[in-house]
Design a protein around this motif. Structure first.
Motif, PDB file in Angstrom:
ATOM      1  N   HIS A 127      31.960 -21.665  58.635  1.00  0.00           N
ATOM      2  CA  HIS A 127      32.445 -22.681  59.569  1.00  0.00           C
ATOM      3  C   HIS A 127      33.169 -23.806  58.843  1.00  0.00           C
ATOM      4  CE1 HIS A 127      32.577 -24.673  63.441  1.00  0.00           C
ATOM      5  NE2 HIS A 127      32.103 -25.774  62.888  1.00  0.00           N
ATOM      6  N   GLY A 128      32.794 -24.076  57.616  1.00  0.00           N
ATOM      7  CA  GLY A 128      33.447 -25.138  56.861  1.00  0.00           C
ATOM      8  C   GLY A 128      32.564 -25.650  55.751  1.00  0.00           C
ATOM      9  N   VAL A 129      32.996 -26.743  55.139  1.00  0.00           N
ATOM     10  CA  VAL A 129      32.257 -27.353  54.035  1.00  0.00           C
ATOM     11  C   VAL A 129      32.190 -28.851  54.279  1.00  0.00           C
ATOM     12  CG1 VAL A 129      32.226 -27.799  51.551  1.00  0.00           C
ATOM     13  CG2 VAL A 129      33.001 -25.589  52.405  1.00  0.00           C
ATOM     14  N   VAL A 130      31.019 -29.431  54.120  1.00  0.00           N
ATOM     15  CA  VAL A 130      30.870 -30.882  54.243  1.00  0.00           C
ATOM     16  C   VAL A 130      30.400 -31.411  52.897  1.00  0.00           C
ATOM     17  CG1 VAL A 130      28.493 -30.734  55.117  1.00  0.00           C
ATOM     18  CG2 VAL A 130      29.860 -32.771  55.589  1.00  0.00           C
ATOM     19  N   SER A 131      31.050 -32.452  52.421  1.00  0.00           N
ATOM     20  CA  SER A 131      30.758 -32.973  51.080  1.00  0.00           C
ATOM     21  C   SER A 131      29.894 -34.221  51.140  1.00  0.00           C
ATOM     22  CB  SER A 131      32.072 -33.309  50.358  1.00  0.00           C
ATOM     23  OG  SER A 131      32.678 -34.442  50.961  1.00  0.00           O
ATOM     24  N   GLN A 132      29.413 -34.620  49.968  1.00  0.00           N
ATOM     25  CA  GLN A 132      28.654 -35.862  49.867  1.00  0.00           C
ATOM     26  C   GLN A 132      29.483 -37.036  50.359  1.00  0.00           C
ATOM     27  OE1 GLN A 132      27.827 -35.926  45.701  1.00  0.00           O
ATOM     28  NE2 GLN A 132      25.925 -34.775  45.872  1.00  0.00           N
ATOM     29  N   LYS A 133      30.771 -37.048  49.996  1.00  0.00           N
ATOM     30  CA  LYS A 133      31.643 -38.155  50.382  1.00  0.00           C
ATOM     31  C   LYS A 133      31.666 -38.324  51.890  1.00  0.00           C
ATOM     32  CE  LYS A 133      34.835 -37.319  46.511  1.00  0.00           C
ATOM     33  NZ  LYS A 133      36.231 -37.012  46.150  1.00  0.00           N
ATOM     34  N   VAL A 193      27.746 -43.920  38.077  1.00  0.00           N
ATOM     35  CA  VAL A 193      27.309 -43.773  39.462  1.00  0.00           C
ATOM     36  C   VAL A 193      28.280 -42.829  40.156  1.00  0.00           C
ATOM     37  CG1 VAL A 193      27.130 -44.922  41.705  1.00  0.00           C
ATOM     38  CG2 VAL A 193      26.117 -45.967  39.699  1.00  0.00           C
ATOM     39  N   THR A 194      27.746 -41.824  40.847  1.00  0.00           N
ATOM     40  CA  THR A 194      28.568 -40.867  41.580  1.00  0.00           C
ATOM     41  C   THR A 194      28.080 -40.800  43.024  1.00  0.00           C
ATOM     42  OG1 THR A 194      27.133 -38.971  41.150  1.00  0.00           O
ATOM     43  CG2 THR A 194      28.788 -39.483  39.473  1.00  0.00           C
ATOM     44  N   HIS A 195      28.776 -39.987  43.822  1.00  0.00           N
ATOM     45  CA  HIS A 195      28.327 -39.766  45.187  1.00  0.00           C
ATOM     46  C   HIS A 195      26.911 -39.198  45.218  1.00  0.00           C
ATOM     47  CE1 HIS A 195      32.758 -39.683  45.694  1.00  0.00           C
ATOM     48  NE2 HIS A 195      32.452 -40.441  46.719  1.00  0.00           N
ATOM     49  N   THR A 196      26.587 -38.378  44.218  1.00  0.00           N
ATOM     50  CA  THR A 196      25.239 -37.798  44.151  1.00  0.00           C
ATOM     51  C   THR A 196      24.189 -38.892  44.042  1.00  0.00           C
ATOM     52  OG1 THR A 196      26.089 -35.805  43.082  1.00  0.00           O
ATOM     53  CG2 THR A 196      23.738 -36.257  42.846  1.00  0.00           C
ATOM     54  N   ASP A 197      24.461 -39.905  43.193  1.00  0.00           N
ATOM     55  CA  ASP A 197      23.499 -40.990  43.016  1.00  0.00           C
ATOM     56  C   ASP A 197      23.341 -41.805  44.292  1.00  0.00           C
ATOM     57  OD1 ASP A 197      23.146 -40.414  40.223  1.00  0.00           O
ATOM     58  OD2 ASP A 197      25.114 -41.289  39.898  1.00  0.00           O
ATOM     59  N   ILE A 226      23.986 -40.798  47.506  1.00  0.00           N
ATOM     60  CA  ILE A 226      23.356 -40.043  48.587  1.00  0.00           C
ATOM     61  C   ILE A 226      21.872 -39.815  48.305  1.00  0.00           C
ATOM     62  CG2 ILE A 226      23.616 -37.608  47.876  1.00  0.00           C
ATOM     63  CD1 ILE A 226      24.862 -37.198  50.713  1.00  0.00           C
ATOM     64  N   SER A 227      21.498 -39.805  47.018  1.00  0.00           N
ATOM     65  CA  SER A 227      20.087 -39.644  46.671  1.00  0.00           C
ATOM     66  C   SER A 227      19.282 -40.885  47.004  1.00  0.00           C
ATOM     67  CB  SER A 227      19.950 -39.334  45.171  1.00  0.00           C
ATOM     68  OG  SER A 227      20.523 -38.078  44.872  1.00  0.00           O
ATOM     69  N   ASN A 228      19.975 -41.998  47.253  1.00  0.00           N
ATOM     70  CA  ASN A 228      19.291 -43.238  47.590  1.00  0.00           C
ATOM     71  C   ASN A 228      19.496 -43.652  49.042  1.00  0.00           C
ATOM     72  OD1 ASN A 228      18.092 -44.720  44.997  1.00  0.00           O
ATOM     73  ND2 ASN A 228      19.894 -43.531  44.399  1.00  0.00           N
ATOM     74  N   ILE A 229      20.045 -42.725  49.860  1.00  0.00           N
ATOM     75  CA  ILE A 229      20.092 -42.942  51.300  1.00  0.00           C
ATOM     76  C   ILE A 229      18.808 -42.382  51.892  1.00  0.00           C
ATOM     77  CG2 ILE A 229      21.256 -42.335  53.445  1.00  0.00           C
ATOM     78  CD1 ILE A 229      23.843 -42.090  51.944  1.00  0.00           C
ATOM     79  N   ASP A 230      18.106 -43.180  52.632  1.00  0.00           N
ATOM     80  CA  ASP A 230      16.888 -42.723  53.290  1.00  0.00           C
ATOM     81  C   ASP A 230      17.273 -41.963  54.557  1.00  0.00           C
ATOM     82  OD1 ASP A 230      14.496 -42.295  54.491  1.00  0.00           O
ATOM     83  OD2 ASP A 230      14.007 -44.416  54.793  1.00  0.00           O
ATOM     84  N   PRO A 231      17.027 -40.641  54.626  1.00  0.00           N
ATOM     85  CA  PRO A 231      17.413 -39.874  55.820  1.00  0.00           C
ATOM     86  C   PRO A 231      16.845 -40.435  57.115  1.00  0.00           C
ATOM     87  CG  PRO A 231      16.740 -38.400  54.047  1.00  0.00           C
ATOM     88  CD  PRO A 231      16.392 -39.790  53.612  1.00  0.00           C
ATOM     89  N   ALA A 241      19.244 -34.406  53.604  1.00  0.00           N
ATOM     90  CA  ALA A 241      18.036 -33.884  52.953  1.00  0.00           C
ATOM     91  C   ALA A 241      18.343 -32.583  52.220  1.00  0.00           C
ATOM     92  CB  ALA A 241      16.945 -33.662  53.998  1.00  0.00           C
ATOM     93  N   PHE A 242      19.188 -31.742  52.803  1.00  0.00           N
ATOM     94  CA  PHE A 242      19.586 -30.465  52.184  1.00  0.00           C
ATOM     95  C   PHE A 242      20.261 -30.716  50.842  1.00  0.00           C
ATOM     96  CE2 PHE A 242      22.912 -27.249  51.524  1.00  0.00           C
ATOM     97  CZ  PHE A 242      22.178 -26.070  51.607  1.00  0.00           C
ATOM     98  N   LEU A 243      21.222 -31.638  50.805  1.00  0.00           N
ATOM     99  CA  LEU A 243      21.931 -31.929  49.553  1.00  0.00           C
ATOM    100  C   LEU A 243      21.012 -32.556  48.513  1.00  0.00           C
ATOM    101  CD1 LEU A 243      25.410 -33.260  50.772  1.00  0.00           C
ATOM    102  CD2 LEU A 243      24.810 -30.980  49.990  1.00  0.00           C
ATOM    103  N   LYS A 244      20.117 -33.431  48.973  1.00  0.00           N
ATOM    104  CA  LYS A 244      19.202 -34.070  48.031  1.00  0.00           C
ATOM    105  C   LYS A 244      18.236 -33.064  47.424  1.00  0.00           C
ATOM    106  CE  LYS A 244      17.301 -38.011  48.994  1.00  0.00           C
ATOM    107  NZ  LYS A 244      16.619 -39.132  49.695  1.00  0.00           N
ATOM    108  N   ASN A 245      17.676 -32.194  48.245  1.00  0.00           N
ATOM    109  CA  ASN A 245      16.677 -31.235  47.768  1.00  0.00           C
ATOM    110  C   ASN A 245      17.285 -30.163  46.884  1.00  0.00           C
ATOM    111  OD1 ASN A 245      14.705 -32.583  49.214  1.00  0.00           O
ATOM    112  ND2 ASN A 245      14.899 -31.280  51.018  1.00  0.00           N
ATOM    113  N   LYS A 246      18.526 -29.764  47.201  1.00  0.00           N
ATOM    114  CA  LYS A 246      19.195 -28.705  46.447  1.00  0.00           C
ATOM    115  C   LYS A 246      19.989 -29.237  45.252  1.00  0.00           C
ATOM    116  CE  LYS A 246      18.135 -25.193  49.230  1.00  0.00           C
ATOM    117  NZ  LYS A 246      17.417 -23.986  48.790  1.00  0.00           N
TER     118      LYS A 246
END
Length: 446
Positions: A239-245, A112-116, A118-123, A219-224
């Motif tokens: 401007h910067g970078v925002v991560s899954q974390k 299980v990672t941050h990707t998994d 965030i993919s299960n967070i309902d926007p 939604a951007f991170l999930k779709n991409k």
């Protein structure tokens, strides 16, 4: 609503190897399966081999025929597949990205990672009113570089500083990105590392506008299928970078409110969430570089201070300070040195103010101070003292710095925007007056 188990969201397509096998065998498995990691089985424990470990091994001239145990790989947390996904929050801290999921008999089931997560967070459950620029954290894992830099230099820096990506910029616009996935590709193909990083970067860069909502960012991170979002302003400038974390931490407060509606699940995990709530509150309220309050938290404290001022008829002043010629510092010495300057100035401000005063990193090289029970005259005296102390500050490689100050006193009917606006005009006057000086709202001519 029922939250999923870790077994339901885990990535099951994982590659594993015994810790007694060679580093070369693990790297071969990583290449053959086009994976960014390999699970290393060490008895009943599990470790993880990632691209940065391979880079460190190369930089330390470790023989790839050696056994994996020579690398001292970190043991990752383990959870049985029936655990609730919300229980992963206590493990997925800033330093941990992987959780090993096992069957009831302890055998490897998946990761299980941050990707998994965030993919299960309902926007739809996230707060749409909050935008990225309110919470953006300039992650220390990401670095901005020029396209001419040699790939070998980038690999060494990524190994030494545990960077998982670098952003290549030109004229302040993101030109490309070089991530651990690109690292694996370069090593696999035995590419010429003396070529510039632009030869191997991924380009063009998918970006997201700084005014986007948290919902849109998720939604951007999930779709991409990205681990991070490169954030730009309306002109396309970096401007910067925002991560899954970071998005997970922002979503946390909303998740907590949802859980209160589901008492059956809440009873099982409430004690663990309570122990984590303070940490996530700090994450959402502070600037990650300086440790000062961020703009969002400052706005809340301003509202409280204004109410207190009205009740007690006491004076409150707002002070904006801006480091003079900060762009020249970044251009001459680099952004890392610029970060050092910001941290040292933040420490000076915290050490110079009363406990009741509030200091915030407003953005970039700007800081905002809220001085309670302090009128305009007294705030000028304090600003002059701060200005002199900043001028005495010695910073390695940079030497001395100066700052300009603008001050406004709160008046009845003020909101944060109007108060900051008056202080900002005074700051502009200070810049126009030659910098390294203090100006107030009373000196501004509209």
């Amino acid at each position: 609503m029922k939250f999923p188990t870790v077994g339901e969201i885990a990535t099951k397509n994982v590659v594993s190897i015994n810790i007694r096998k060679s580093i070369a065998e693990a790297v071969r498995l990583m290449f053959e399966n086009d994976h960014r990691n390999v699970v290393v089985v060490d008895g009943s424990s599990f470790r993880i081999l990632i691209a940065s470990d391979i880079l460190k091994a190369r930089s330390q001239n470790i023989n790839l025929s050696d056994q994996l145990n020579i690398l001292n790989l970190e043991i990752i947390p383990t959870m049985t597949k029936g655990n609730n996904v919300l229980q992963t929050l206590e493990h997925l801290s800033c330093n941990i990205e992987y959780i090993c999921v096992v069957d009831d008999d302890g055998s490897l089931y998946g990761l299980v990672t941050h990707t998994d997560i965030i993919s299960n967070i309902d926007p739809e459950t996230l707060m749409e009113s909050f935008c990225l620029h309110d919470f953006l954290k300039l992650s220390k894992r990401d670095k901005w570089i020029k396209k001419e830099m040699k790939t070998s230099h980038i690999l060494n820096e990524m190994a030494q500083n545990s960077l998982d990506s670098v952003i290549i910029i030109e004229d302040f616009k993101p030109l490309g990105i070089f991530t651990t996935k690109d690292v694996i590709r370069v090593i696999k193909n035995s590419s010429d590392l003396e070529l510039p990083v632009s030869s191997y970067m991924s380009s063009p860069v998918d970006t997201i506008f700084r005014g986007s909502s948290i919902k849109e960012a998720v939604a951007f991170l999930k779709n991409k299928h990205y681990k991070r979002a490169v954030v730009v302003d309306k002109d396309g400038n970096m401007h910067g970078v925002v991560s899954q974390k970071e998005l997970i931490s922002l979503a946390y407060s909303k998740w907590a409110s949802l859980m209160k509606e589901h008492h059956e699940e809440l009873d099982k995990i409430n004690s663990k969430l309570l122990s984590r709530s303070k940490k996530y509150e700090i994450i959402a309220s502070t600037d990650p570089l300086t440790g000062l309050y961020n703009r969002y938290k400052f706005s809340k404290l301003y509202e409280l201070s204004y109410s207190t001022m009205m009740e007690r008829s006491s004076a409150v002043s707002l002070l904006i300070l801006d480091i003079d010629n900060f762009k020249k510092i970044n251009d001459t010495h680099g952004h890392n040195t610029g970060d050092t300057v910001l941290v040292k100035l933040a420490n000076l401000l915290q050490g110079s103010l009363r406990d009741m005063d509030i200091v915030c990193r407003w953005g970039g090289e700007e800081f905002v101070l809220l001085l309670l029970a302090t009128n305009l005259k007294s705030s000028v005296l304090l600003a002059e003292k701060l200005r002199e102390n900043i001028e005495k500050l010695e910073i390695d490689t940079v030497g001395k710095i100066t700052a300009s100050f603008g001050i406004a006193e709160l008046i009845e009917g003020d909101d944060l925007k109007s108060t900051v606006g008056r202080a900002d005009k005074a700051l502009y006057l200070a810049k126009e007056s030659g910098r390294n000086c203090v100006r107030t709202q009373n000196e501004v001519v509209d």
